[in-house]
Design an enzyme around this catalytic site. Structure first.
Site, short mmCIF file in Angstrom:
data_model
loop_
_atom_site.label_atom_id
_atom_site.label_comp_id
_atom_site.label_asym_id
_atom_site.label_seq_id
_atom_site.Cartn_x
_atom_site.Cartn_y
_atom_site.Cartn_z
N PRO A 1 0.84 -1.20 0.00
CA PRO A 1 0.00 0.00 0.00
C PRO A 1 0.87 1.24 0.00
O PRO A 1 2.05 1.19 0.34
CB PRO A 1 -0.78 -0.12 1.31
CG PRO A 1 0.01 -1.04 2.16
CD PRO A 1 0.77 -1.94 1.24
N LYS A 2 0.30 2.35 -0.38
CA LYS A 2 0.99 3.64 -0.30
C LYS A 2 0.82 4.14 1.13
O LYS A 2 -0.26 4.50 1.56
CB LYS A 2 0.37 4.62 -1.31
CG LYS A 2 0.78 6.07 -1.12
CD LYS A 2 2.26 6.30 -1.33
CE LYS A 2 2.63 7.76 -1.22
NZ LYS A 2 3.07 8.17 0.09
N TRP A 3 1.90 4.07 1.88
CA TRP A 3 1.88 4.54 3.25
C TRP A 3 2.06 6.06 3.24
O TRP A 3 2.84 6.58 2.48
CB TRP A 3 3.00 3.89 4.05
CG TRP A 3 2.85 2.41 4.11
CD1 TRP A 3 3.44 1.50 3.29
CD2 TRP A 3 2.03 1.65 5.00
NE1 TRP A 3 3.05 0.23 3.62
CE2 TRP A 3 2.18 0.30 4.67
CE3 TRP A 3 1.18 2.00 6.05
CZ2 TRP A 3 1.53 -0.71 5.35
CZ3 TRP A 3 0.53 0.99 6.73
CH2 TRP A 3 0.70 -0.35 6.38
N ASP A 4 1.36 6.75 4.10
CA ASP A 4 1.43 8.20 4.15
C ASP A 4 2.45 8.60 5.20
O ASP A 4 2.12 8.96 6.33
CB ASP A 4 0.05 8.76 4.48
CG ASP A 4 -0.15 10.16 3.95
OD1 ASP A 4 0.75 10.67 3.26
OD2 ASP A 4 -1.20 10.75 4.23
#
Length: 140
Positions: free
Chosen positions: A19-22
Site C-alpha cells: 500500500p501507499k503509506w502516508d
C-alpha cells in the site's frame, strides 16, 4: 523509492504490491548500537524520531540496512500532518511530540545483513530474510 500512480495492475502473476503509506521513506543503518535514520534525500532523521532508536537497537539485527516508511498512526488512520510537525528545529518540541504522537515504521526490504549485501538477491528472498530478521520484534 517513490510510489507512482498507475491506472491498472500490470497483467501476469508473481507481483508483490505494497500500500501507499502516508509517511516519510527512510533507510535505517544499524551497526551495533549505532543507528542512522536517513531520508531518501540522504538527510539525517535521528533527531526527529528519538523514540525509534531504542527499539531499533533492541530488535534489529546487529548489523543491517533496511528500507521502510516512518508513519504516525492515530485512531483515525495515518496522519501525515502530525508527521510533518516532527521536522521542528527545537529539540524540546521534538521530544514532546515523540511522547504525544510516537512514530512507527513499516519495513519493506532488508538490503544488507551482517557482511552480506542482499541487493542482488531476488525480492522474495530479501523479504523472507526481512521477516526472519524481524520475527522476534513485536508491535508496541
Amino acid at each position: 523509492m517513490l510510489a507512482k500512480r498507475i491506472d491498472a495492475l500490470p497483467p501476469g502473476e508473481g507481483f508483490i504490491f505494497e500500500p501507499k503509506w502516508d509517511g516519510f521513506r527512510a533507510l535505517i543503518f544499524k551497526d551495533g548500537d549505532e543507528i542512522d535514520i536517513q531520508s531518501r534525500e540522504q538527510r539525517p532523521l535521528n533527531r526527529y524520531f528519538p523514540e525509534l532508536l531504542d527499539p531499533f537497537r533492541q530488535h534489529l539485527p546487529a548489523r543491517c540496512v533496511l528500507d521502510g516508511e516512518i508513519v504516525i498512526v492515530t485512531t483515525h488512520g495515518l496522519d501525515f500532518d502530525l508527521l510533518q510537525l516532527r521536522l521542528h528545529p527545537a529539540a524540546s518540541r521534538v521530544a514532546l511530540l515523540a511522547k504525544q504522537t510516537p512514530a512507527s515504521i513499516v519495513f519493506f526490504d532488508l538490503l544488507a545483513e551482517g557482511e552480506h549485501d542482499l541487493r542482488t538477491q531476488a525480492f522474495d528472498e530479501r523479504r523472507a530474510a526481512l521477516e526472519k530478521a524481524l520475527s522476534s520484534a513485536a508491535p508496541p
